[in-house]
Design a protein around this motif. Structure first.
Motif, mmCIF file in Angstrom:
data_model
loop_
_atom_site.group_PDB
_atom_site.id
_atom_site.type_symbol
_atom_site.label_atom_id
_atom_site.label_comp_id
_atom_site.label_asym_id
_atom_site.label_seq_id
_atom_site.Cartn_x
_atom_site.Cartn_y
_atom_site.Cartn_z
ATOM 1 N N GLU A 1 4.644 -11.089 18.390
ATOM 2 C CA GLU A 1 4.076 -9.890 16.894
ATOM 3 C C GLU A 1 3.821 -11.084 15.641
ATOM 4 O O GLU A 1 4.845 -11.866 14.907
ATOM 5 N N VAL B 1 -4.694 -16.643 23.250
ATOM 6 C CA VAL B 1 -5.335 -14.639 22.040
ATOM 7 C C VAL B 1 -5.713 -15.790 20.621
ATOM 8 O O VAL B 1 -4.219 -16.171 20.051
ATOM 9 N N THR C 1 -2.206 -17.502 19.306
ATOM 10 C CA THR C 1 -0.699 -16.673 19.755
ATOM 11 C C THR C 1 -0.648 -18.478 21.121
ATOM 12 O O THR C 1 -1.207 -18.765 21.732
ATOM 13 N N ARG D 1 0.220 -7.681 18.111
ATOM 14 C CA ARG D 1 0.411 -7.673 18.936
ATOM 15 C C ARG D 1 0.104 -9.074 20.457
ATOM 16 O O ARG D 1 -0.892 -8.596 20.496
ATOM 17 N N SER D 2 0.159 -9.842 20.189
ATOM 18 C CA SER D 2 -0.626 -10.707 21.117
ATOM 19 C C SER D 2 -0.132 -11.690 22.564
ATOM 20 O O SER D 2 0.962 -12.290 22.072
ATOM 21 N N SER D 3 -1.326 -11.695 23.491
ATOM 22 C CA SER D 3 -0.493 -12.694 24.597
ATOM 23 C C SER D 3 -1.156 -14.319 24.174
ATOM 24 O O SER D 3 -1.981 -14.137 23.134
ATOM 25 N N ARG D 4 -0.365 -14.890 25.200
ATOM 26 C CA ARG D 4 -1.165 -16.303 25.048
ATOM 27 C C ARG D 4 -2.057 -17.008 24.828
ATOM 28 O O ARG D 4 -2.356 -16.068 25.965
ATOM 29 N N SER E 1 3.208 -18.707 22.220
ATOM 30 C CA SER E 1 4.055 -18.167 23.199
ATOM 31 C C SER E 1 3.557 -17.116 23.814
ATOM 32 O O SER E 1 2.345 -16.966 24.426
ATOM 33 N N GLU E 2 4.767 -16.645 25.109
ATOM 34 C CA GLU E 2 4.023 -15.565 26.313
ATOM 35 C C GLU E 2 3.789 -14.927 25.587
ATOM 36 O O GLU E 2 2.339 -14.288 26.027
ATOM 37 N N THR E 3 4.202 -13.773 24.243
ATOM 38 C CA THR E 3 3.876 -12.840 23.659
ATOM 39 C C THR E 3 3.682 -13.992 21.872
ATOM 40 O O THR E 3 5.843 -14.184 21.977
#
Length: 196
Positions: free
Chosen positions: A135, A63, A129, A58-61, A131-133
């Protein structure tokens, strides 16, 4: 399931990576699709493929993970999909004998398009990434090995990967220290850290 070969930024077809698009059945209740079928996948890649482990991140925008690969005796092919959000997914050809050595292909994988990218042994892989987050789940054809693992510099001018800076609002990507300090392609080649 539809399978297509990707082309490099110079329009050359790259042998190896494949974009897999499943047949999605949807109605007002939602959707259903077959995300994995051994027989169909083996037919698509032209050889039996055994996966040893599944990974989930899982990553944040912003990353950026990669560019990662593993050498013998534990090389890894990866079947990558994004189950939440969206990523810009990249594969770099590290096979010295290939006509596309040092070139890259990319696609956007998202929860919306349900597509998967097959990144075979002989390629480095990474994603940004969008998007906001996001997966990301991927099946790996070999076990993770610290001694076999390598990273390739994400912004190596020799590779000239277009990481969609407009989608990052001018910000530098967020990444692991090992990735930001990774060698470029020329250094990896000089060290023998590429494939035959």
């Amino acid at each position: 399931m539809q399978v297509e070969q990707l082309t490099t930024t110079v329009g050359q077809a790259m042998e190896g990576p494949l974009l897999v698009t499943p047949k999605v059945f949807g109605d007002d209740r939602g959707f259903f699709f077959e995300s994995w079928n051994q027989r169909r996948f083996d037919e698509a890649v032209g050889a039996p493929t055994v996966f040893m482990q599944d990974n989930h991140s899982r990553s944040s925008r912003g990353v950026l993970r990669g560019l990662h690969y593993q050498l013998e005796p534990e090389p890894q092919g990866k079947l990558v999909r994004c189950t939440a959000g969206a990523i810009f997914d990249v594969a770099v050809d590290l096979r010295r004998s290939s006509a596309t050595f040092g070139q890259w292909v990319a696609t956007t994988l998202s929860a919306e398009n349900h597509q998967q990218l097959w990144v075979p042994v002989g390629f480095a892989h990474g994603f940004l990434t969008l998007s906001e987050t996001a997966e990301v789940l991927y099946k790996a054809s070999g076990f993770w090995s610290k001694t076999c693992e390598r990273s390739l510099r994400w912004d190596d001018p020799q590779l000239a990967i277009s990481w969609l800076p407009d989608r990052m609002n001018g910000d530098a990507p967020l990444m692991a220290e090992k990735d930001s300090a990774a060698p470029g392609l020329a250094q990896a080649l000089a060290a023998g850290d590429v494939f035959a």
